[in-house]
Scaffold this motif. Structure first.
Motif, PDB file in Angstrom:
ATOM      1  N   PHE A  13       0.830  -1.205   0.000  1.00 42.03           N
ATOM      2  CA  PHE A  13       0.000   0.000   0.000  1.00 42.03           C
ATOM      3  C   PHE A  13       0.869   1.263   0.000  1.00 42.03           C
ATOM      4  N   VAL A  14       1.876   1.285   0.858  1.00 45.94           N
ATOM      5  CA  VAL A  14       2.764   2.453   0.941  1.00 45.94           C
ATOM      6  C   VAL A  14       3.562   2.621  -0.349  1.00 45.94           C
ATOM      7  N   CYS A  15       4.166   1.553  -0.821  1.00 43.63           N
ATOM      8  CA  CYS A  15       5.008   1.623  -2.024  1.00 43.63           C
ATOM      9  C   CYS A  15       4.169   1.841  -3.281  1.00 43.63           C
ATOM     10  N   GLY A  16       3.031   1.159  -3.366  1.00 39.54           N
ATOM     11  CA  GLY A  16       2.155   1.334  -4.519  1.00 39.54           C
ATOM     12  C   GLY A  16       1.582   2.733  -4.584  1.00 39.54           C
ATOM     13  N   GLY A  17       1.132   3.258  -3.439  1.00 44.66           N
ATOM     14  CA  GLY A  17       0.590   4.619  -3.402  1.00 44.66           C
ATOM     15  C   GLY A  17       1.638   5.666  -3.728  1.00 44.66           C
ATOM     16  N   SER A  18       2.855   5.471  -3.235  1.00 44.66           N
ATOM     17  CA  SER A  18       3.941   6.420  -3.520  1.00 44.66           C
ATOM     18  C   SER A  18       4.275   6.446  -5.003  1.00 44.66           C
ATOM     19  N   ALA A  19       4.350   5.266  -5.619  1.00 46.71           N
ATOM     20  CA  ALA A  19       4.654   5.179  -7.052  1.00 46.71           C
ATOM     21  C   ALA A  19       3.540   5.810  -7.880  1.00 46.71           C
ATOM     22  N   ALA A  20       2.278   5.552  -7.503  1.00 50.97           N
ATOM     23  CA  ALA A  20       1.140   6.099  -8.242  1.00 50.97           C
ATOM     24  C   ALA A  20       1.083   7.619  -8.130  1.00 50.97           C
ATOM     25  N   THR A  21       1.378   8.150  -6.942  1.00 47.03           N
ATOM     26  CA  THR A  21       1.365   9.600  -6.726  1.00 47.03           C
ATOM     27  C   THR A  21       2.472  10.273  -7.539  1.00 47.03           C
ATOM     28  N   PHE A  22       3.660   9.683  -7.521  1.00 44.09           N
ATOM     29  CA  PHE A  22       4.782  10.224  -8.287  1.00 44.09           C
ATOM     30  C   PHE A  22       4.462  10.233  -9.780  1.00 44.09           C
ATOM     31  N   ALA A  23       3.879   9.136 -10.269  1.00 45.37           N
ATOM     32  CA  ALA A  23       3.537   9.032 -11.688  1.00 45.37           C
ATOM     33  C   ALA A  23       2.489  10.070 -12.079  1.00 45.37           C
ATOM     34  N   SER A  24       1.501  10.300 -11.218  1.00 44.85           N
ATOM     35  CA  SER A  24       0.447  11.261 -11.530  1.00 44.85           C
ATOM     36  C   SER A  24       0.976  12.682 -11.616  1.00 44.85           C
ATOM     37  N   CYS A  25       1.933  13.017 -10.765  1.00 48.67           N
ATOM     38  CA  CYS A  25       2.532  14.360 -10.816  1.00 48.67           C
ATOM     39  C   CYS A  25       3.265  14.568 -12.141  1.00 48.67           C
ATOM     40  N   VAL A  26       3.924  13.516 -12.627  1.00 50.22           N
ATOM     41  CA  VAL A  26       4.689  13.616 -13.869  1.00 50.22           C
ATOM     42  C   VAL A  26       3.771  13.781 -15.079  1.00 50.22           C
ATOM     43  N   ILE A  27       2.678  13.019 -15.128  1.00 52.21           N
ATOM     44  CA  ILE A  27       1.830  13.016 -16.325  1.00 52.21           C
ATOM     45  C   ILE A  27       0.583  13.914 -16.193  1.00 52.21           C
TER      46      ILE A  27
END
Length: 309
Positions: A13-27
């Protein structure tokens, strides 16, 4: 079997949410352009929607570079809830299914079930933030007199609930659930399948996990399948979420999912369901790649910091 620690349970949950948040900021700029292209046909019937590069260029010229990050706070809030849930639950469900399968790898059908279940649950949790995101992204497209001028994600959430009722925060829930299920299957289940195929084509033995080239190739395939499967539901979702009561009659433009689909088909034809596909794919592919590539590094860092190796 030893009992898992809280840190280990929270890991996906922590790692998946962090990756998803980072990706959303980029795109985020691509996502903004995608929403505007989808709503263009609704606001300008009969006119051909501009390309996403044209939309972004015009926004920068008229409102400055930061305008392409309009609604990014809602996007972050959405991924902290939705992204965390869909990736974390998918991992948790998959692990449980493997456990029920005596520790053996699960087949594509079971991965699909996991993806659909985790996607639908995550959508139910994250839809209010999705509503706020669409409202923030589309508000400046409305006539000046009809704009809400939301200050931020929380202002959009509270005002929508106050002015239109709490139920308004769940507009488009049905197509959003279908979209979430399609997106999770297309991105996560298809990624696993594509990884095996791409690995064979590239001669990657994958003895220590897939090579970077295999991950990139599989991510591109997963981005396309996720976009193809979910695009029609995403378009209907965006239109249902963005609609507002008619100033004169007080009625909504669409009566529901079926009515929205019928109106799109009647006014814009089958191609109308794929309005903004270039921007949508341009969002899905990088988003999938960034998540799937960054989550590995984030997970390693998480384990090192908490001593879970």
């Amino acid at each position: 079997m030893p009992e898992k620690s809280f840190a280990k349970i929270a890991e996906p949950f922590v790692c998946g949410g962090s990756a998803a948040t980072f990706a959303s900021c980029v795109i985020h700029p691509m996502d903004l352009a995608k929403v505007r292209m989808q709503l263009f046909g609704q606001l300008n019937p009969g006119k051909k929607p501009p390309g996403f590069s044209t939309i972004l260029t015009n926004m920068v010229k008229s409102d400055g570079i930061m305008s392409v990050y309009q609604g990014v706070d809602a996007a972050i809030g959405r991924q902290l809830v939705y992204g965390t849930a869909r990736i974390g639950l998918h991992r948790a469900f998959s692990d449980k299914l493997k456990e029920m399968n005596d520790g053996k790898p699960i087949n594509f059908g079971m991965k699909t079930i996991s993806g659909m279940a985790s996607g639908s649950i995550a959508v139910c949790i994250g839809t209010p933030f999705d509503i706020a995101l669409v409202r923030l992204q589309s508000d400046s497209m409305a006539p000046v007199a009809e704009r809400k001028n939301y200050g931020n994600v929380f202002n959009a959430l509270t005002r929508t609930a106050k002015e239109e009722g709490v139920g308004a925060l769940y507009k488009g829930l049905a197509p959003n659930i279908l979209r979430g299920m399609a997106m999770n299957v297309g991105m996560l289940a298809c990624y696993d399948q594509a990884k095996e195929t791409v690995g064979k084509l590239l001669g990657d033995p994958m003895t220590d996990g897939p090579a970077l080239t295999t991950q990139i190739g599989a991510s591109c395939v997963a981005g396309f399948t996720a976009a193809l499967f979910s695009m029609p539901f995403d378009l209907i979702k965006s239109r249902l979420m963005a609609q507002k009561p008619d100033p004169t009659t007080g009625k909504m433009q669409y009566g529901g999912v079926a009515d929205c689909a019928m109106q799109v088909m009647k006014k814009e034809g089958p191609i109308g369901f794929f309005g903004g596909f270039s921007a949508y794919y341009g969002r899905c592919a990088p988003h999938a790649m960034i998540i799937l590539l960054s989550i590995e590094s984030i997970t390693k860092g998480y384990r090192n910091v908490l001593g879970l190796n």
